[in-house]
Design a protein around this motif. Structure first.
Motif, short mmCIF file in Angstrom:
data_model
loop_
_atom_site.label_atom_id
_atom_site.label_comp_id
_atom_site.label_asym_id
_atom_site.label_seq_id
_atom_site.Cartn_x
_atom_site.Cartn_y
_atom_site.Cartn_z
N GLY A 283 0.79 -1.23 0.00
CA GLY A 283 0.00 0.00 0.00
C GLY A 283 0.82 1.27 0.00
N ARG A 284 2.10 1.18 -0.35
CA ARG A 284 2.96 2.37 -0.26
C ARG A 284 2.54 3.50 -1.20
N TYR A 285 1.81 3.15 -2.28
CA TYR A 285 1.42 4.17 -3.25
C TYR A 285 -0.06 4.53 -3.14
N ASP A 286 -0.71 4.04 -2.12
CA ASP A 286 -2.16 4.32 -1.99
C ASP A 286 -2.45 5.81 -1.91
N GLU A 287 -1.62 6.55 -1.18
CA GLU A 287 -1.86 7.98 -1.04
C GLU A 287 -1.71 8.70 -2.37
N LEU A 288 -0.73 8.30 -3.18
CA LEU A 288 -0.58 8.89 -4.51
C LEU A 288 -1.79 8.59 -5.37
N PHE A 289 -2.27 7.36 -5.31
CA PHE A 289 -3.44 7.00 -6.11
C PHE A 289 -4.67 7.79 -5.67
N LEU A 290 -4.79 8.03 -4.36
CA LEU A 290 -5.91 8.81 -3.85
C LEU A 290 -5.82 10.25 -4.36
N GLN A 291 -4.63 10.81 -4.37
CA GLN A 291 -4.47 12.17 -4.89
C GLN A 291 -4.84 12.23 -6.37
N ALA A 292 -4.47 11.20 -7.12
CA ALA A 292 -4.81 11.16 -8.54
C ALA A 292 -6.32 11.06 -8.73
N LYS A 293 -6.96 10.26 -7.89
CA LYS A 293 -8.41 10.10 -7.99
C LYS A 293 -9.12 11.44 -7.82
N ASN A 294 -8.56 12.33 -7.01
CA ASN A 294 -9.18 13.61 -6.70
C ASN A 294 -8.56 14.78 -7.47
N ALA A 295 -7.76 14.47 -8.48
CA ALA A 295 -7.03 15.53 -9.18
C ALA A 295 -7.94 16.44 -9.99
N ASN A 296 -8.99 15.89 -10.59
CA ASN A 296 -9.94 16.69 -11.37
C ASN A 296 -11.23 15.89 -11.53
N PHE A 297 -12.21 16.49 -12.17
CA PHE A 297 -13.51 15.84 -12.30
C PHE A 297 -13.43 14.56 -13.11
N ASP A 298 -12.65 14.57 -14.19
CA ASP A 298 -12.53 13.37 -15.02
C ASP A 298 -11.90 12.23 -14.23
N CYS A 299 -10.91 12.56 -13.43
CA CYS A 299 -10.28 11.52 -12.61
C CYS A 299 -11.25 10.98 -11.55
N ILE A 300 -12.03 11.87 -10.95
CA ILE A 300 -13.03 11.42 -9.98
C ILE A 300 -13.97 10.41 -10.62
#
Length: 323
Positions: free
Chosen positions: A103-120
Protein backbone atom coordinates in the motif's frame (compact mmCIF):
# COMPACT_ATOMS: atom_id res chain seq x y z
CA UNK A 1 6.60 -7.36 -37.75
CA UNK A 2 4.79 -4.45 -36.09
CA UNK A 3 6.01 -5.47 -32.61
CA UNK A 4 9.58 -5.07 -33.80
CA UNK A 5 8.71 -1.59 -35.06
CA UNK A 6 7.07 -0.45 -31.79
CA UNK A 7 9.95 -1.86 -29.73
CA UNK A 8 12.30 0.30 -31.77
CA UNK A 9 10.14 3.36 -31.00
CA UNK A 10 10.14 2.59 -27.27
CA UNK A 11 13.88 1.87 -27.16
CA UNK A 12 14.52 5.27 -28.70
CA UNK A 13 13.41 6.82 -25.37
CA UNK A 14 16.44 5.33 -23.61
CA UNK A 15 18.48 8.52 -23.98
CA UNK A 16 15.76 10.46 -22.17
CA UNK A 17 15.84 7.89 -19.37
CA UNK A 18 19.62 8.12 -19.05
CA UNK A 19 19.33 11.90 -18.84
CA UNK A 20 16.80 11.52 -16.01
CA UNK A 21 19.00 8.94 -14.27
CA UNK A 22 21.81 11.49 -14.28
CA UNK A 23 19.53 13.87 -12.38
CA UNK A 24 18.38 16.01 -15.30
CA UNK A 25 14.57 16.11 -15.27
CA UNK A 26 14.33 19.33 -17.24
CA UNK A 27 12.27 17.61 -19.95
CA UNK A 28 9.91 15.92 -17.50
CA UNK A 29 9.04 18.30 -14.66
CA UNK A 30 5.77 20.19 -14.81
CA UNK A 31 6.19 23.40 -16.84
CA UNK A 32 2.84 25.17 -17.28
CA UNK A 33 2.11 27.76 -19.93
CA UNK A 34 -1.02 29.45 -21.24
CA UNK A 35 -2.07 28.60 -24.77
CA UNK A 36 -4.33 31.30 -26.28
CA UNK A 37 -6.68 28.65 -27.70
CA UNK A 38 -6.40 25.77 -25.23
CA UNK A 39 -5.75 27.40 -21.87
CA UNK A 40 -3.32 25.99 -19.31
CA UNK A 41 -1.02 23.34 -20.79
CA UNK A 42 2.23 21.64 -19.79
CA UNK A 43 5.25 22.09 -22.05
CA UNK A 44 6.86 18.90 -20.72
CA UNK A 45 3.85 16.62 -20.97
CA UNK A 46 5.24 14.68 -23.93
CA UNK A 47 8.69 14.22 -22.38
CA UNK A 48 7.15 12.90 -19.18
CA UNK A 49 4.90 10.56 -21.17
CA UNK A 50 7.88 9.23 -23.11
CA UNK A 51 9.68 8.48 -19.87
CA UNK A 52 6.62 6.77 -18.40
CA UNK A 53 6.35 4.61 -21.51
CA UNK A 54 10.00 3.59 -21.30
CA UNK A 55 9.64 2.69 -17.62
CA UNK A 56 6.55 0.56 -18.30
CA UNK A 57 7.44 -1.08 -21.61
CA UNK A 58 11.22 -0.68 -21.91
CA UNK A 59 12.18 -2.85 -18.97
CA UNK A 60 13.51 -0.05 -16.76
CA UNK A 61 11.34 -0.35 -13.65
CA UNK A 62 12.85 2.65 -11.88
CA UNK A 63 10.31 3.09 -9.09
CA UNK A 64 11.77 6.25 -7.48
CA UNK A 65 11.73 7.94 -10.88
CA UNK A 66 8.20 6.67 -11.58
CA UNK A 67 7.04 8.12 -8.27
CA UNK A 68 8.63 11.49 -9.07
CA UNK A 69 7.03 11.52 -12.53
CA UNK A 70 3.69 10.64 -10.96
CA UNK A 71 3.91 13.67 -8.68
CA UNK A 72 4.73 15.92 -11.65
CA UNK A 73 1.85 14.45 -13.65
CA UNK A 74 -0.51 15.19 -10.77
CA UNK A 75 0.33 18.89 -11.12
CA UNK A 76 -0.73 18.77 -14.77
CA UNK A 77 -3.92 16.84 -14.03
CA UNK A 78 -4.88 19.49 -11.48
CA UNK A 79 -3.93 22.49 -13.60
CA UNK A 80 -4.70 21.41 -17.16
CA UNK A 81 -7.65 23.28 -18.65
CA UNK A 82 -8.84 20.08 -20.33
CA UNK A 83 -8.52 18.03 -17.12
CA UNK A 84 -8.63 14.39 -18.25
CA UNK A 85 -6.84 11.31 -16.97
CA UNK A 86 -4.32 10.85 -19.75
CA UNK A 87 -2.03 8.01 -20.85
CA UNK A 88 0.94 9.20 -18.79
CA UNK A 89 -0.97 8.87 -15.51
CA UNK A 90 -2.37 5.50 -16.62
CA UNK A 91 1.08 4.10 -17.48
CA UNK A 92 2.67 5.32 -14.25
CA UNK A 93 -0.25 3.92 -12.26
CA UNK A 94 0.11 0.52 -13.96
CA UNK A 95 3.82 0.45 -13.10
CA UNK A 96 3.46 1.50 -9.46
CA UNK A 97 0.44 -0.76 -8.92
CA UNK A 98 2.65 -3.77 -9.70
CA UNK A 99 4.64 -2.99 -6.56
CA UNK A 100 1.92 -1.81 -4.20
CA UNK A 101 1.44 -4.94 -2.13
CA UNK A 102 2.16 -2.98 1.05
CA UNK A 103 0.00 0.00 0.00
CA UNK A 104 2.96 2.37 -0.26
CA UNK A 105 1.42 4.17 -3.25
CA UNK A 106 -2.16 4.32 -1.99
CA UNK A 107 -1.86 7.98 -1.04
CA UNK A 108 -0.58 8.89 -4.51
CA UNK A 109 -3.44 7.00 -6.11
CA UNK A 110 -5.91 8.81 -3.85
CA UNK A 111 -4.47 12.17 -4.89
CA UNK A 112 -4.81 11.16 -8.54
CA UNK A 113 -8.41 10.10 -7.99
CA UNK A 114 -9.18 13.61 -6.70
CA UNK A 115 -7.03 15.53 -9.18
CA UNK A 116 -9.94 16.69 -11.37
CA UNK A 117 -13.51 15.84 -12.30
CA UNK A 118 -12.53 13.37 -15.02
CA UNK A 119 -10.28 11.52 -12.61
CA UNK A 120 -13.03 11.42 -9.98
CA UNK A 121 -15.31 9.82 -12.55
CA UNK A 122 -12.91 7.48 -14.34
CA UNK A 123 -9.54 6.96 -12.69
CA UNK A 124 -9.15 3.43 -11.29
CA UNK A 125 -5.74 2.33 -9.95
CA UNK A 126 -7.03 -1.25 -9.79
CA UNK A 127 -7.79 -1.42 -13.50
CA UNK A 128 -5.61 -3.98 -15.25
CA UNK A 129 -3.80 -2.65 -18.29
CA UNK A 130 -1.14 -4.08 -20.60
CA UNK A 131 2.15 -4.82 -18.89
CA UNK A 132 4.22 -5.56 -22.01
CA UNK A 133 4.26 -4.63 -25.68
CA UNK A 134 3.28 -8.20 -26.52
CA UNK A 135 -0.15 -7.51 -25.04
CA UNK A 136 -0.84 -4.64 -27.46
CA UNK A 137 -2.55 -5.16 -30.79
CA UNK A 138 -1.56 -3.30 -33.96
CA UNK A 139 -3.89 -0.33 -33.43
CA UNK A 140 -2.65 0.04 -29.84
CA UNK A 141 0.94 0.06 -31.10
CA UNK A 142 0.19 2.74 -33.70
CA UNK A 143 -1.48 4.91 -31.04
CA UNK A 144 1.53 4.39 -28.75
CA UNK A 145 3.92 5.47 -31.51
CA UNK A 146 1.80 8.61 -32.03
CA UNK A 147 1.99 9.26 -28.30
CA UNK A 148 5.78 8.96 -28.49
CA UNK A 149 5.83 11.23 -31.56
CA UNK A 150 7.58 8.68 -33.78
CA UNK A 151 6.17 9.45 -37.26
CA UNK A 152 8.29 6.97 -39.23
CA UNK A 153 7.17 4.06 -37.04
CA UNK A 154 3.58 5.29 -37.25
CA UNK A 155 3.80 5.41 -41.05
CA UNK A 156 5.23 1.88 -41.28
CA UNK A 157 2.62 0.36 -39.00
CA UNK A 158 -0.26 2.20 -40.67
CA UNK A 159 0.75 0.61 -43.98
CA UNK A 160 0.66 -2.82 -42.33
CA UNK A 161 -2.74 -2.02 -40.81
CA UNK A 162 -4.23 -0.78 -44.09
CA UNK A 163 -3.20 -3.98 -45.85
CA UNK A 164 -5.34 -5.91 -43.39
CA UNK A 165 -8.51 -3.79 -43.58
CA UNK A 166 -11.38 -5.73 -45.10
CA UNK A 167 -14.26 -3.32 -44.42
CA UNK A 168 -14.20 0.45 -44.07
CA UNK A 169 -16.59 0.79 -41.15
CA UNK A 170 -16.72 3.96 -39.03
CA UNK A 171 -14.10 2.75 -36.54
CA UNK A 172 -11.57 2.07 -39.30
CA UNK A 173 -12.32 5.37 -41.02
CA UNK A 174 -11.89 7.31 -37.77
CA UNK A 175 -8.64 5.52 -36.96
CA UNK A 176 -7.05 6.29 -40.33
CA UNK A 177 -8.27 9.89 -40.23
CA UNK A 178 -6.66 10.29 -36.80
CA UNK A 179 -3.35 8.76 -37.85
CA UNK A 180 -3.24 10.66 -41.14
CA UNK A 181 -3.91 13.92 -39.28
CA UNK A 182 -0.89 13.18 -37.11
CA UNK A 183 1.25 12.43 -40.18
CA UNK A 184 0.01 15.55 -41.96
CA UNK A 185 -1.32 13.40 -44.80
CA UNK A 186 -4.84 14.54 -45.67
CA UNK A 187 -4.93 13.18 -49.22
CA UNK A 188 -7.28 10.35 -48.25
CA UNK A 189 -9.58 12.46 -46.06
CA UNK A 190 -12.32 13.14 -48.58
CA UNK A 191 -12.68 9.43 -49.41
CA UNK A 192 -12.86 8.52 -45.71
CA UNK A 193 -15.41 11.20 -44.85
CA UNK A 194 -17.51 10.15 -47.85
CA UNK A 195 -17.31 6.54 -46.71
CA UNK A 196 -18.49 7.52 -43.23
CA UNK A 197 -21.38 9.39 -44.82
CA UNK A 198 -22.31 6.32 -46.91
CA UNK A 199 -22.21 4.18 -43.77
CA UNK A 200 -24.57 6.58 -41.99
CA UNK A 201 -26.92 6.76 -44.96
CA UNK A 202 -27.18 2.96 -44.99
CA UNK A 203 -27.48 2.25 -41.30
CA UNK A 204 -27.73 5.43 -39.26
CA UNK A 205 -30.31 7.70 -37.69
CA UNK A 206 -31.09 11.14 -39.03
CA UNK A 207 -28.69 12.71 -36.53
CA UNK A 208 -25.86 10.36 -37.48
CA UNK A 209 -26.44 11.12 -41.17
CA UNK A 210 -26.42 14.86 -40.51
CA UNK A 211 -23.33 14.55 -38.34
CA UNK A 212 -21.43 12.58 -40.98
CA UNK A 213 -22.49 15.11 -43.62
CA UNK A 214 -21.29 17.91 -41.40
CA UNK A 215 -17.88 16.19 -41.00
CA UNK A 216 -17.50 16.13 -44.78
CA UNK A 217 -18.49 19.80 -44.96
CA UNK A 218 -15.90 20.68 -42.32
CA UNK A 219 -13.26 18.91 -44.41
CA UNK A 220 -14.14 21.09 -47.40
CA UNK A 221 -13.97 24.21 -45.23
CA UNK A 222 -10.56 23.24 -43.90
CA UNK A 223 -9.28 22.68 -47.43
CA UNK A 224 -10.83 26.01 -48.56
CA UNK A 225 -13.14 24.25 -51.03
CA UNK A 226 -16.01 26.56 -50.16
CA UNK A 227 -18.16 25.74 -53.19
CA UNK A 228 -18.15 22.05 -52.20
CA UNK A 229 -18.81 23.01 -48.59
CA UNK A 230 -21.82 25.08 -49.65
CA UNK A 231 -23.12 22.16 -51.71
CA UNK A 232 -22.83 19.88 -48.68
CA UNK A 233 -24.69 22.42 -46.54
CA UNK A 234 -27.47 22.48 -49.11
CA UNK A 235 -27.65 18.69 -48.84
CA UNK A 236 -27.91 18.88 -45.04
CA UNK A 237 -30.81 21.30 -45.38
CA UNK A 238 -32.59 18.94 -47.78
CA UNK A 239 -32.15 16.11 -45.28
CA UNK A 240 -33.92 17.91 -42.45
CA UNK A 241 -31.20 19.90 -40.70
CA UNK A 242 -33.66 22.58 -39.58
CA UNK A 243 -35.85 19.96 -37.87
CA UNK A 244 -32.93 19.28 -35.51
CA UNK A 245 -32.24 22.87 -34.56
CA UNK A 246 -32.67 22.34 -30.82
CA UNK A 247 -29.41 20.38 -30.62
CA UNK A 248 -25.78 21.51 -30.65
CA UNK A 249 -25.23 20.11 -34.15
CA UNK A 250 -27.42 22.81 -35.69
CA UNK A 251 -25.41 25.59 -34.04
CA UNK A 252 -22.14 23.99 -35.15
CA UNK A 253 -23.48 23.96 -38.71
CA UNK A 254 -24.40 27.64 -38.33
CA UNK A 255 -20.78 28.32 -37.38
CA UNK A 256 -19.65 26.34 -40.44
CA UNK A 257 -21.98 28.52 -42.53
CA UNK A 258 -20.23 31.63 -41.17
CA UNK A 259 -16.87 30.08 -42.13
CA UNK A 260 -18.11 29.58 -45.70
CA UNK A 261 -19.32 33.19 -45.87
CA UNK A 262 -16.06 34.51 -44.44
CA UNK A 263 -14.09 32.26 -46.78
CA UNK A 264 -15.44 34.13 -49.78
CA UNK A 265 -17.22 33.03 -52.90
CA UNK A 266 -20.45 33.95 -54.62
CA UNK A 267 -22.83 32.32 -52.14
CA UNK A 268 -22.38 34.65 -49.16
CA UNK A 269 -25.56 36.64 -49.61
CA UNK A 270 -27.67 33.51 -50.08
CA UNK A 271 -26.19 31.83 -47.03
CA UNK A 272 -26.68 34.95 -44.92
CA UNK A 273 -30.35 35.17 -45.91
CA UNK A 274 -30.78 31.57 -44.77
CA UNK A 275 -28.78 31.74 -41.56
CA UNK A 276 -29.64 35.17 -40.15
CA UNK A 277 -33.19 34.26 -39.00
CA UNK A 278 -31.86 31.12 -37.30
CA UNK A 279 -29.13 33.15 -35.56
CA UNK A 280 -31.86 35.40 -34.21
CA UNK A 281 -33.98 32.45 -33.09
CA UNK A 282 -31.01 30.81 -31.34
CA UNK A 283 -29.67 34.07 -29.88
CA UNK A 284 -29.69 32.94 -26.24
CA UNK A 285 -27.96 29.65 -27.06
CA UNK A 286 -25.13 30.76 -29.34
CA UNK A 287 -21.57 29.88 -28.34
CA UNK A 288 -18.78 32.43 -28.40
CA UNK A 289 -17.11 31.56 -31.71
CA UNK A 290 -20.46 31.59 -33.48
CA UNK A 291 -21.33 35.02 -32.06
CA UNK A 292 -17.99 36.42 -33.17
CA UNK A 293 -18.11 34.92 -36.66
CA UNK A 294 -21.71 35.99 -37.19
CA UNK A 295 -20.78 39.59 -36.40
CA UNK A 296 -17.81 39.35 -38.78
CA UNK A 297 -20.03 37.91 -41.53
CA UNK A 298 -22.55 40.70 -41.04
CA UNK A 299 -19.77 43.27 -41.34
CA UNK A 300 -18.34 41.57 -44.44
CA UNK A 301 -21.72 41.58 -46.19
CA UNK A 302 -22.61 45.12 -45.19
CA UNK A 303 -25.60 44.15 -43.06
CA UNK A 304 -27.00 47.27 -41.35
CA UNK A 305 -27.25 45.32 -38.08
CA UNK A 306 -23.54 44.46 -38.06
CA UNK A 307 -22.65 47.11 -35.46
CA UNK A 308 -25.42 45.92 -33.14
CA UNK A 309 -24.21 42.32 -33.51
CA UNK A 310 -20.64 43.32 -32.70
CA UNK A 311 -21.84 45.21 -29.61
CA UNK A 312 -23.94 42.23 -28.49
CA UNK A 313 -20.92 39.97 -28.92
CA UNK A 314 -18.77 42.24 -26.74
CA UNK A 315 -21.50 42.43 -24.12
CA UNK A 316 -21.76 38.63 -24.04
CA UNK A 317 -17.99 38.25 -23.65
CA UNK A 318 -17.98 40.69 -20.72
CA UNK A 319 -20.89 38.88 -19.11
CA UNK A 320 -19.01 35.56 -19.44
CA UNK A 321 -15.84 37.08 -17.98
CA UNK A 322 -13.89 36.72 -21.24
CA UNK A 323 -12.92 40.40 -21.42
Amino acid sequence: MYRKIIRKAVERQQSLYRQAQAGDLSRAVYRPYNDPSWGCRDANSRGRTRLACYLLFGGAEDLPLAERLFEEELKDRRGNSFQGIGPCLEMLTALLARHNEDGRYDELFLQAKNANFDCICGYDPGKKGPESLDQLDLTDCIDLAVLLDQPEEVRQMVQIWKAGVRRWDDDNCRALLRWNDYLGDTGDHERLYRQKLRNAQRNGSQISRLSAGRDLMRHYIQTCEFSKAKGQLDQLRREGLEDCRQGNLFRFVLEDCMDIILGGGKDGEELWRWSKPWLAEQQDRLHGNLRRKAAQAARKLGDPEAQDMERACRDWRRKEGLE
